[in-house]
Design an enzyme around this catalytic site. Sequence first.
Site, PDB file in Angstrom:
ATOM      1  N   THR A 176       0.841  -1.201   0.000  1.00  0.00           N
ATOM      2  CA  THR A 176       0.000   0.000   0.000  1.00  0.00           C
ATOM      3  C   THR A 176       0.871   1.243   0.000  1.00  0.00           C
ATOM      4  O   THR A 176       1.999   1.199   0.481  1.00  0.00           O
ATOM      5  CB  THR A 176      -0.846  -0.072   1.286  1.00  0.00           C
ATOM      6  N   GLY A 206      -9.979  -2.955   3.890  1.00  0.00           N
ATOM      7  CA  GLY A 206      -8.958  -2.882   4.941  1.00  0.00           C
ATOM      8  C   GLY A 206      -8.984  -1.540   5.647  1.00  0.00           C
ATOM      9  O   GLY A 206      -9.996  -0.829   5.666  1.00  0.00           O
TER      10      GLY A 206
HETATM   11  N1  ASP Z   1      -3.219  -2.080   4.939  1.00  0.00           N
HETATM   12  C1  ASP Z   1      -3.590  -2.609   3.667  1.00  0.00           C
HETATM   13  C2  ASP Z   1      -4.871  -3.366   3.768  1.00  0.00           C
HETATM   14  O1  ASP Z   1      -5.033  -4.126   4.656  1.00  0.00           O
HETATM   15  C3  ASP Z   1      -2.549  -3.523   3.087  1.00  0.00           C
HETATM   16  C4  ASP Z   1      -1.189  -2.904   2.919  1.00  0.00           C
HETATM   17  O2  ASP Z   1      -0.742  -2.148   3.787  1.00  0.00           O
HETATM   18  O3  ASP Z   1      -0.548  -3.192   1.895  1.00  0.00           O
HETATM   19  O4  ASP Z   1      -5.709  -3.224   2.928  1.00  0.00           O
END
Ligand code: ASP
Length: 313
Positions: A176, A206
Amino acid sequence: MTYEPDADNVIIAVHGGAGNKLIRQETTPELEKAHRDGLADALRAGERLLRGGASSVDAVEAAVRVLEDNELFNAGKGSVFTEDGGHELDASIMRGADLAAGAIAGVRNVRNPVLAARMVMEQTAHVLLCGDGAESFAERNGLRPVSQDYFWTQRRLDQLKEAKDPGAPERAEYSTVGAVAVDRDGDLAAATSTGGTTNQMRGRIGDSPIIGAGTYARNDTAAVSATGQGEVFIRGAAAGTISAMIEFGGLSLAEAAFDVVMRRLPALGGTGGVIALDRQGTFAGPHSTPGMLHGYLTMDGEIVTKVFTDEPR
Ligand code: ASP
């Protein structure tokens, strides 16, 4: 324990996800350079605006947009696959001056979700739009839709296949993207954008579009963008708790970010990291995963990027 900030005099910082990559021994110089350049390009896009007198909201939007267009990162173009072979994107943005915020979730045809999140913040009475409604809102406001094919990459497909392989080792891999910035007026902003997690259920959302979990900005505390196991960041109200610990607990930015990322979230069973910035330019980037792709740019124009798991803080 006192916990020291990673840097001072920072005006903008970005992340490209927390996880196991990049492992120095397994990374070609080209791949290392591509990641460092990707982070630096985003920092410079934000810097240009800040130096021209634009707001921190403009800067984080621009930085995240650059990362969304770079297929190395799990947001926009490089978004991961859901369990049924699709792509569902989430993003959020928040302005520290007045706690205005906007977000979109579960969109399938928005090329730059951060732009749509900002439109929600500035052009609606709402904070979070999802699915079809978010898509038609974005289109009505001039964002030309893309097909799901736009998000297709071989690398993400390989990751989906690996995630579905019961024999493959489980890897904590988050990529992300996010940005935090402070402008000339001392106003903070934060933004986060993601394709979610590889092989996630259709409809799963998420922390990234959840204000107070993946993103938070408040001028008198901090701007925070998170990456990691989203469910735990939601349950632990990660970004908002960092702000609250500064506001009510009297902790410094670095102490609050450390406490949430290194103690509270692991106690709930989740790993990840944050980038956090206050209006004095103090920056902290704690992560409980071995690495977190991130970088920052100082008032003097110095850029520091961290891409390897063994790179010192
Ligand atoms: N936090 C993000 C999610 O759970 C994933 C990530 O940090 O890549 O959607």
